[in-house]
Scaffold this motif. Sequence first.
Motif, PDB file in Angstrom:
ATOM      1  N   THR A  58       0.773  -1.254   0.111  1.00 35.63           N
ATOM      2  CA  THR A  58      -0.079   0.036  -0.220  1.00 35.63           C
ATOM      3  C   THR A  58       0.887   1.143   0.087  1.00 35.63           C
ATOM      4  OG1 THR A  58      -1.820  -1.312   1.119  1.00 35.63           O
ATOM      5  CG2 THR A  58      -1.642   0.938   1.218  1.00 35.63           C
ATOM      6  N   PHE A  59       2.010   1.286   0.625  1.00 38.97           N
ATOM      7  CA  PHE A  59       2.946   2.348   0.743  1.00 38.97           C
ATOM      8  C   PHE A  59       4.352   1.922   0.450  1.00 38.97           C
ATOM      9  CE2 PHE A  59      -0.148   2.737   4.113  1.00 38.97           C
ATOM     10  CZ  PHE A  59      -0.917   3.965   3.620  1.00 38.97           C
ATOM     11  N   PRO A  60       4.381   1.625  -1.083  1.00 39.29           N
ATOM     12  CA  PRO A  60       5.735   1.147  -1.248  1.00 39.29           C
ATOM     13  C   PRO A  60       6.975   2.306  -1.380  1.00 39.29           C
ATOM     14  CG  PRO A  60       4.531   1.545  -3.365  1.00 39.29           C
ATOM     15  CD  PRO A  60       3.581   1.737  -1.967  1.00 39.29           C
ATOM     16  N   LYS A  61       6.685   3.550  -1.153  1.00 38.82           N
ATOM     17  CA  LYS A  61       7.486   4.577  -1.215  1.00 38.82           C
ATOM     18  C   LYS A  61       7.804   5.055   0.221  1.00 38.82           C
ATOM     19  CE  LYS A  61       6.564   5.697  -5.881  1.00 38.82           C
ATOM     20  NZ  LYS A  61       5.809   6.744  -6.702  1.00 38.82           N
ATOM     21  N   ARG A  62       7.320   4.414   1.005  1.00 44.27           N
ATOM     22  CA  ARG A  62       7.489   4.968   2.360  1.00 44.27           C
ATOM     23  C   ARG A  62       8.697   4.272   3.315  1.00 44.27           C
ATOM     24  NH1 ARG A  62       2.441   4.583   6.425  1.00 44.27           N
ATOM     25  NH2 ARG A  62       2.892   2.330   6.545  1.00 44.27           N
ATOM     26  N   PHE A  63       9.515   5.063   4.117  1.00 41.28           N
ATOM     27  CA  PHE A  63      10.443   4.800   4.943  1.00 41.28           C
ATOM     28  C   PHE A  63      10.259   5.283   6.244  1.00 41.28           C
ATOM     29  CE2 PHE A  63      12.098   4.820   0.403  1.00 41.28           C
ATOM     30  CZ  PHE A  63      12.812   3.741   0.409  1.00 41.28           C
ATOM     31  N   ALA A  64      11.122   4.699   7.167  1.00 37.05           N
ATOM     32  CA  ALA A  64      10.936   5.062   8.496  1.00 37.05           C
ATOM     33  C   ALA A  64      12.402   5.398   9.371  1.00 37.05           C
ATOM     34  CB  ALA A  64      10.511   4.013   9.453  1.00 37.05           C
ATOM     35  N   ILE A  65      12.538   6.099  10.297  1.00 42.27           N
ATOM     36  CA  ILE A  65      13.567   7.011  10.919  1.00 42.27           C
ATOM     37  C   ILE A  65      13.115   6.706  12.459  1.00 42.27           C
ATOM     38  CG2 ILE A  65      14.978   8.929  11.622  1.00 42.27           C
ATOM     39  CD1 ILE A  65      14.753   9.769   8.680  1.00 42.27           C
ATOM     40  N   ASP A  66      14.087   6.421  13.245  1.00 40.38           N
ATOM     41  CA  ASP A  66      13.904   6.365  14.733  1.00 40.38           C
ATOM     42  C   ASP A  66      14.132   7.466  15.474  1.00 40.38           C
ATOM     43  OD1 ASP A  66      13.366   5.836  17.317  1.00 40.38           O
ATOM     44  OD2 ASP A  66      14.535   4.088  17.421  1.00 40.38           O
ATOM     45  N   ALA A  67      13.423   8.767  15.516  1.00 38.20           N
ATOM     46  CA  ALA A  67      13.910   9.712  16.006  1.00 38.20           C
ATOM     47  C   ALA A  67      13.959  10.114  17.539  1.00 38.20           C
ATOM     48  CB  ALA A  67      12.987  11.066  15.674  1.00 38.20           C
ATOM     49  N   SER A  68      13.838   8.784  18.163  1.00 37.24           N
ATOM     50  CA  SER A  68      13.980   8.752  19.665  1.00 37.24           C
ATOM     51  C   SER A  68      15.505   8.441  20.056  1.00 37.24           C
ATOM     52  CB  SER A  68      13.348   7.720  20.178  1.00 37.24           C
ATOM     53  OG  SER A  68      13.596   6.296  19.888  1.00 37.24           O
ATOM     54  N   THR A  69      16.257   8.118  19.038  1.00 39.27           N
ATOM     55  CA  THR A  69      17.571   8.146  19.052  1.00 39.27           C
ATOM     56  C   THR A  69      18.500   9.314  18.723  1.00 39.27           C
ATOM     57  OG1 THR A  69      18.395   7.319  17.014  1.00 39.27           O
ATOM     58  CG2 THR A  69      17.478   5.427  18.870  1.00 39.27           C
ATOM     59  N   VAL A  70      19.756   9.624  19.326  1.00 34.55           N
ATOM     60  CA  VAL A  70      20.554  10.650  18.715  1.00 34.55           C
ATOM     61  C   VAL A  70      20.640  10.754  17.173  1.00 34.55           C
ATOM     62  CG1 VAL A  70      22.836  11.811  19.060  1.00 34.55           C
ATOM     63  CG2 VAL A  70      21.433  10.770  21.125  1.00 34.55           C
TER      64      VAL A  70
END
Length: 113
Positions: A58-70
């Motif tokens: 459904t979201f083939p162009k989506r990526f993730a970042i974990d902004a809870s880390t430095v």
Amino acid sequence: MKRTLCLILSMIAIASPSAASMTGFGTINTIIYMKNGAILFNTSAERTTPTPACQSATFPKRFAIDASTVSGQAYASGLITAYAMGKKVRITGTGTCDIFWDTETVQYFEVEN
């Protein structure tokens, strides 16, 4: 000895994560800020390599970042700056969906000049 080496190499191949995927250069067109510190974003760019199996169709162009880390906060800063300036980015993923279950995690990204 050869048999042991072949067995070890076979086990490594099976245990290795999916290959990382890449995109061409494109704009960031959606940013989603999650309560747990995850940032999900979509790009306009097509992937130049196959998506990992965990990636949502459904979201083939989506990526993730974990902004809870430095380090994730540094990624987020660069990403949001590129978005605000209308710059194009090229994403390279990890081949895994560690931060959000159906979205590939960012390994690194480049900002076009």
